[in-house]
Design a protein around this motif. Sequence first.
Motif, PDB file in Angstrom:
ATOM      1  N   LEU A   1       4.401  -1.711   9.230  1.00  0.00           N
ATOM      2  CA  LEU A   1       4.209  -3.157   9.313  1.00  0.00           C
ATOM      3  C   LEU A   1       4.509  -3.833   7.979  1.00  0.00           C
ATOM      4  N   ASP A   2       4.227  -3.164   6.874  1.00  0.00           N
ATOM      5  CA  ASP A   2       4.507  -3.753   5.565  1.00  0.00           C
ATOM      6  C   ASP A   2       6.007  -3.947   5.357  1.00  0.00           C
ATOM      7  N   PHE A   3       6.821  -2.983   5.798  1.00  0.00           N
ATOM      8  CA  PHE A   3       8.275  -3.141   5.705  1.00  0.00           C
ATOM      9  C   PHE A   3       8.750  -4.293   6.588  1.00  0.00           C
ATOM     10  N   THR A   4       8.160  -4.415   7.759  1.00  0.00           N
ATOM     11  CA  THR A   4       8.554  -5.470   8.694  1.00  0.00           C
ATOM     12  C   THR A   4       8.238  -6.847   8.126  1.00  0.00           C
ATOM     13  N   ILE A   5       7.067  -7.013   7.583  1.00  0.00           N
ATOM     14  CA  ILE A   5       6.681  -8.312   7.013  1.00  0.00           C
ATOM     15  C   ILE A   5       7.542  -8.645   5.801  1.00  0.00           C
ATOM     16  N   LEU A   6       7.773  -7.669   4.948  1.00  0.00           N
ATOM     17  CA  LEU A   6       8.611  -7.894   3.777  1.00  0.00           C
ATOM     18  C   LEU A   6      10.044  -8.257   4.185  1.00  0.00           C
ATOM     19  N   ASP A   7      10.572  -7.602   5.197  1.00  0.00           N
ATOM     20  CA  ASP A   7      11.911  -7.933   5.685  1.00  0.00           C
ATOM     21  C   ASP A   7      11.967  -9.340   6.276  1.00  0.00           C
TER      22      ASP A   7
ATOM     23  N   VAL B   1      13.670  -4.367  15.305  1.00  0.00           N
ATOM     24  CA  VAL B   1      12.793  -3.372  14.674  1.00  0.00           C
ATOM     25  C   VAL B   1      12.002  -2.618  15.728  1.00  0.00           C
ATOM     26  N   PHE B   2      11.491  -3.337  16.712  1.00  0.00           N
ATOM     27  CA  PHE B   2      10.639  -2.712  17.723  1.00  0.00           C
ATOM     28  C   PHE B   2      11.440  -1.782  18.633  1.00  0.00           C
ATOM     29  N   PHE B   3      12.599  -2.238  19.100  1.00  0.00           N
ATOM     30  CA  PHE B   3      13.373  -1.439  20.041  1.00  0.00           C
ATOM     31  C   PHE B   3      14.388  -0.509  19.376  1.00  0.00           C
ATOM     32  N   GLY B   4      14.805  -0.826  18.165  1.00  0.00           N
ATOM     33  CA  GLY B   4      15.836  -0.026  17.519  1.00  0.00           C
ATOM     34  C   GLY B   4      15.337   1.139  16.703  1.00  0.00           C
ATOM     35  N   GLU B   5      14.061   1.184  16.417  1.00  0.00           N
ATOM     36  CA  GLU B   5      13.468   2.243  15.600  1.00  0.00           C
ATOM     37  C   GLU B   5      14.210   2.423  14.276  1.00  0.00           C
ATOM     38  N   GLY B   6      14.532   1.325  13.623  1.00  0.00           N
ATOM     39  CA  GLY B   6      15.250   1.374  12.363  1.00  0.00           C
ATOM     40  C   GLY B   6      14.428   1.851  11.186  1.00  0.00           C
ATOM     41  N   TYR B   7      13.110   1.832  11.323  1.00  0.00           N
ATOM     42  CA  TYR B   7      12.242   2.257  10.232  1.00  0.00           C
ATOM     43  C   TYR B   7      11.819   3.715  10.355  1.00  0.00           C
ATOM     44  N   LYS B   8      12.337   4.389  11.344  1.00  0.00           N
ATOM     45  CA  LYS B   8      11.967   5.793  11.552  1.00  0.00           C
ATOM     46  C   LYS B   8      12.492   6.627  10.382  1.00  0.00           C
ATOM     47  N   GLY B   9      11.598   7.275   9.665  1.00  0.00           N
ATOM     48  CA  GLY B   9      11.969   8.098   8.527  1.00  0.00           C
ATOM     49  C   GLY B   9      12.434   7.308   7.317  1.00  0.00           C
TER      50      GLY B   9
END
Length: 97
Positions: free
Chosen positions: A13-19, A61-69
């Motif tokens: 969530l921190d990456f999402t908010i910062l983005d 972000v939610f559907f693409g799983e771009g933050y995975k790993g």
Amino acid sequence: MYRNVLSSWIKHLDFTILDCICIELAFVTAYFIRYGSGNDYQLALYKSSALILVLLHLIVVFFGEGYKGIVRRGNLEEVREIIKHATVVVVLLSVYL
């Protein structure tokens, strides 16, 4: 099962908010470079574009799983993911507009 899916999304969530903050800053900066000083949210087109830009980012972000790993990725892999994410968001925004 549900707890695992929820925790995997919330732990980034921190990456999402910062983005989201960086996307909005880039939007405002681009408006300022193009038109000079002024309120970019005064016009309905820019107000809706700013809102849709954030919503599209959250959807990707939610559907693409771009933050995975994201923590374990190397530089080249990170650049590749950034290009994929930005391309999808720009294409979806273009379709909206």
